[in-house]
Design a protein around this motif. Structure first.
Motif, PDB file in Angstrom:
ATOM      1  N   GLY A 117       0.843  -1.192  -0.099  1.00  0.00           N
ATOM      2  CA  GLY A 117      -0.048   0.097  -0.064  1.00  0.00           C
ATOM      3  C   GLY A 117       0.878   1.256   0.213  1.00  0.00           C
ATOM      4  N   PHE A 118       0.126   2.262   0.122  1.00  0.00           N
ATOM      5  CA  PHE A 118       0.829   3.795  -0.084  1.00  0.00           C
ATOM      6  C   PHE A 118       0.764   4.551   0.873  1.00  0.00           C
ATOM      7  N   THR A 119       0.323   4.100   2.178  1.00  0.00           N
ATOM      8  CA  THR A 119       0.088   5.094   3.495  1.00  0.00           C
ATOM      9  C   THR A 119       0.982   4.361   4.565  1.00  0.00           C
ATOM     10  N   GLU A 120       1.240   5.313   5.604  1.00  0.00           N
ATOM     11  CA  GLU A 120       2.096   4.788   6.852  1.00  0.00           C
ATOM     12  C   GLU A 120       1.374   3.479   7.314  1.00  0.00           C
ATOM     13  N   ALA A 121      -0.035   3.768   7.337  1.00  0.00           N
ATOM     14  CA  ALA A 121      -0.773   2.849   8.264  1.00  0.00           C
ATOM     15  C   ALA A 121      -0.792   1.408   7.479  1.00  0.00           C
ATOM     16  N   SER A 122      -0.549   1.431   6.081  1.00  0.00           N
ATOM     17  CA  SER A 122      -0.804   0.095   5.546  1.00  0.00           C
ATOM     18  C   SER A 122       0.667  -0.622   5.564  1.00  0.00           C
ATOM     19  N   ARG A 123       1.510   0.336   5.388  1.00  0.00           N
ATOM     20  CA  ARG A 123       2.801  -0.188   5.590  1.00  0.00           C
ATOM     21  C   ARG A 123       2.998  -0.801   6.941  1.00  0.00           C
ATOM     22  N   LYS A 124       2.617  -0.428   8.001  1.00  0.00           N
ATOM     23  CA  LYS A 124       2.657  -0.925   9.134  1.00  0.00           C
ATOM     24  C   LYS A 124       1.994  -2.356   9.234  1.00  0.00           C
ATOM     25  N   LEU A 125       1.253  -2.458   8.395  1.00  0.00           N
ATOM     26  CA  LEU A 125       0.441  -3.872   8.450  1.00  0.00           C
ATOM     27  C   LEU A 125       1.564  -4.987   7.988  1.00  0.00           C
ATOM     28  N   MET A 126       2.070  -4.561   6.941  1.00  0.00           N
ATOM     29  CA  MET A 126       3.033  -5.606   6.132  1.00  0.00           C
ATOM     30  C   MET A 126       4.583  -5.544   6.709  1.00  0.00           C
ATOM     31  N   HIS A 127       4.888  -4.689   7.181  1.00  0.00           N
ATOM     32  CA  HIS A 127       6.209  -4.573   7.743  1.00  0.00           C
ATOM     33  C   HIS A 127       6.015  -5.195   9.271  1.00  0.00           C
ATOM     34  N   GLY A 128       5.067  -5.602   9.663  1.00  0.00           N
ATOM     35  CA  GLY A 128       4.760  -6.284  11.020  1.00  0.00           C
ATOM     36  C   GLY A 128       4.156  -7.381  11.013  1.00  0.00           C
ATOM     37  N   GLU A 129       2.970  -7.613  11.720  1.00  0.00           N
ATOM     38  CA  GLU A 129       2.328  -8.727  11.807  1.00  0.00           C
ATOM     39  C   GLU A 129       1.961  -9.478  10.724  1.00  0.00           C
ATOM     40  N   TRP A 130       1.692  -8.965   9.511  1.00  0.00           N
ATOM     41  CA  TRP A 130       1.241  -9.604   8.451  1.00  0.00           C
ATOM     42  C   TRP A 130       2.209  -9.627   7.152  1.00  0.00           C
ATOM     43  N   ARG A 131       3.624  -9.822   7.541  1.00  0.00           N
ATOM     44  CA  ARG A 131       4.840  -9.550   6.707  1.00  0.00           C
ATOM     45  C   ARG A 131       4.853 -10.645   5.606  1.00  0.00           C
ATOM     46  N   ASP A 132       4.522 -11.970   6.096  1.00  0.00           N
ATOM     47  CA  ASP A 132       4.700 -13.263   5.351  1.00  0.00           C
ATOM     48  C   ASP A 132       3.394 -13.780   4.549  1.00  0.00           C
ATOM     49  N   SER A 133       3.540 -14.081   3.215  1.00  0.00           N
ATOM     50  CA  SER A 133       2.143 -14.743   2.873  1.00  0.00           C
ATOM     51  C   SER A 133       2.133 -15.940   2.551  1.00  0.00           C
ATOM     52  N   THR A 134       1.488 -16.316   1.190  1.00  0.00           N
ATOM     53  CA  THR A 134       1.123 -17.902   1.114  1.00  0.00           C
ATOM     54  C   THR A 134       2.005 -19.014   0.423  1.00  0.00           C
ATOM     55  N   TYR A 135       3.035 -18.271   0.040  1.00  0.00           N
ATOM     56  CA  TYR A 135       4.039 -19.028  -1.009  1.00  0.00           C
ATOM     57  C   TYR A 135       4.985 -19.843   0.146  1.00  0.00           C
ATOM     58  N   ALA A 136       4.115 -20.868   1.077  1.00  0.00           N
ATOM     59  CA  ALA A 136       4.808 -21.311   2.143  1.00  0.00           C
ATOM     60  C   ALA A 136       3.869 -22.497   2.438  1.00  0.00           C
ATOM     61  N   GLU A 137       4.388 -23.328   3.374  1.00  0.00           N
ATOM     62  CA  GLU A 137       3.741 -24.466   3.627  1.00  0.00           C
ATOM     63  C   GLU A 137       2.510 -24.133   4.715  1.00  0.00           C
ATOM     64  N   TYR A 138       3.071 -23.099   5.564  1.00  0.00           N
ATOM     65  CA  TYR A 138       1.930 -22.746   6.582  1.00  0.00           C
ATOM     66  C   TYR A 138       2.112 -21.122   6.502  1.00  0.00           C
ATOM     67  N   THR A 139       0.781 -20.583   6.780  1.00  0.00           N
ATOM     68  CA  THR A 139       0.696 -19.131   6.839  1.00  0.00           C
ATOM     69  C   THR A 139      -0.156 -18.822   8.061  1.00  0.00           C
ATOM     70  N   LYS A 140       0.364 -17.531   8.527  1.00  0.00           N
ATOM     71  CA  LYS A 140      -0.618 -16.812   9.537  1.00  0.00           C
ATOM     72  C   LYS A 140      -1.591 -15.917   8.908  1.00  0.00           C
ATOM     73  N   PHE A 141      -2.837 -15.969   8.985  1.00  0.00           N
ATOM     74  CA  PHE A 141      -3.827 -14.928   8.370  1.00  0.00           C
ATOM     75  C   PHE A 141      -4.713 -14.394   9.559  1.00  0.00           C
ATOM     76  N   PRO A 142      -5.060 -13.134   9.255  1.00  0.00           N
ATOM     77  CA  PRO A 142      -6.289 -12.571  10.094  1.00  0.00           C
ATOM     78  C   PRO A 142      -7.592 -13.634  10.365  1.00  0.00           C
TER      79      PRO A 142
END
Length: 377
Positions: A117-142
């Motif tokens: 995203g393009f706001t400081e608020a959205s960057r906080k999401l991806m640089h923190g709790e939701w950094r890693d996605s689904t190209y993995a055997e397991y993933t953490k999601f909201p």
């Protein structure tokens, strides 16, 4: 509901460390669920047609480095946070990559594994709790991004009341959902005539299928590729085509032959800023006609002010979709009104393990509009 195994200590992931280096297959600690989250076993994850251009930096999408890329996926819940109230371990779910800030859903939004995203608020999401996605055997999601799926109905055999899909077929949900958001926002009604343009790309052709499932009486598909338009016509007798030629007057006359136009759904790519179809369709919209904008046009467009005012036209922009729309859309899929697989002219172009990611990206790049490509960890 299938059996599931407890979480291992480590799992395999695809990690992007730098846009100037290829993705790397690594072993990492398995994520753990906490309040507001689940850990799911990834069964199949979508591959976008332009994934290669995202992760080599050509598209210049902002994202943290290093991180685990990905997209929307189909998964099976393994563990849940203590505040989960309806989801249960072992449940089949659609993992929606559109993650929003719980205290700021309109100002903080990321596409998991794709863009921060393009706001400081959205960057906080991806640089923190939701950094890693689904190209993995397991993933953490909201929790709220895990949409329950009726496994028996979707994957069960036809002779037992199921629809007979495979897990990878369900990845079509992520592509079909995008136009559904716009079509639902402008309240497409059964029996109405809709123009979809351009209709020959992945999301435009998806919009054609969704409009039919929502009960459109006539779908007018516009595009430059005459062969692709012809293939769309084979899907349903309610589909008609008009070619985008660059001649605004000729396009307008061709559209008039399809009667009063109720709705115009536009999903133009960035390079369509000067396309003639925008004005030609607006010219034939009936009094009270509605327009949905879901494209990626970069730049300002002019529009006929007097026509909008005199004919009571309305226009609405939609980016992606809401959680409520996902739930509604899944019901549409589970009803069978919007068929997946061969019956819906949709297919799985390929399934690739994590170590075959380069092949997956290439296959997605050349895949047809009705194909999905899956990474299967």
């Amino acid at each position: 509901m299938a059996d599931y195994l407890p979480l291992p200590e480590t799992h395999r992931v695809l990690q992007l460390t730098s846009i100037v280096e290829p993705l790397q297959l690594k072993t990492a600690p398995t994520p753990q669920s906490g309040p507001g989250s689940v850990v799911a076993r990834v069964l199949a994850a979508s591959v976008l047609s332009y994934s290669g251009d995202i992760y080599n930096g050509q598209r210049q999408y902002p994202f943290p480095q290093p991180f685990v890329p990905g997209a929307s996926a189909i998964g099976r819940i393994v563990t849940l946070g203590p505040d989960a109230t309806t989801l249960i371990p072992g449940q089949l779910v659609f993992l929606d990559c559109t993650i929003r800030g719980r205290d700021n859903p309109t100002g903080a939004m990321i596409l998991s594994g794709i863009i921060e995203g393009f706001t400081e608020a959205s960057r906080k999401l991806m640089h923190g709790e939701w950094r890693d996605s689904t190209y993995a055997e397991y993933t953490k999601f909201p929790l709220e991004n895990c949409i329950p799926l009726d496994e028996q109905r979707l994957l069960g055999p036809v002779n037992a009341g199921g629809l007979g899909y495979c897990v990878e077929d369900l990845l079509h949900i992520s592509r079909l959902l995008v136009p559904y958001g716009g079509l639902d926002d402008i309240e497409l009604k059964p029996g109405e005539t809709i123009v979809i343009a351009p209709a020959t790309g992945p999301f435009g052709s998806a919009a054609v299928r969704v409009a039919l499932a929502m009960g459109a009486g006539r779908v007018v598909a516009m595009g430059r590729n005459e062969t692709a338009l012809h293939r769309l016509c084979a899907l349903d007798s309610r589909i008609f085509t008009v070619q985008i030629t660059g001649n605004e007057q000729a396009e307008t006359e061709a559209l008039k032959r399809h009667g009063p136009i109720d709705v115009f759904f536009d999903i133009s790519p960035p390079m369509a800023v000067d396309s003639t179809h925008l004005k030609s369709v607006i010219a034939v919209l009936k009094h009270g006609g509605r327009i949905s904008l879901m494209g990626g046009v970069r730049g300002d467009l002019s529009f006929p002010y007097a026509a909008f005012m005199q004919r009571n036209l309305s226009m609405k922009g939609t980016f992606m979709f809401s959680r409520e729309q996902i739930l509604s859309f899944v019901k549409l899929i589970q009803s069978g009104l919007l068929p997946l697989g061969e019956k819906g002219g949709l297919s799985v172009g390929g399934k690739f393990g994590l170590e075959k990611w380069e092949e997956a990206f290439e296959e997605a790049r050349v895949a047809g509009t009705g194909e999905v490509v899956a990474i299967v960890p």
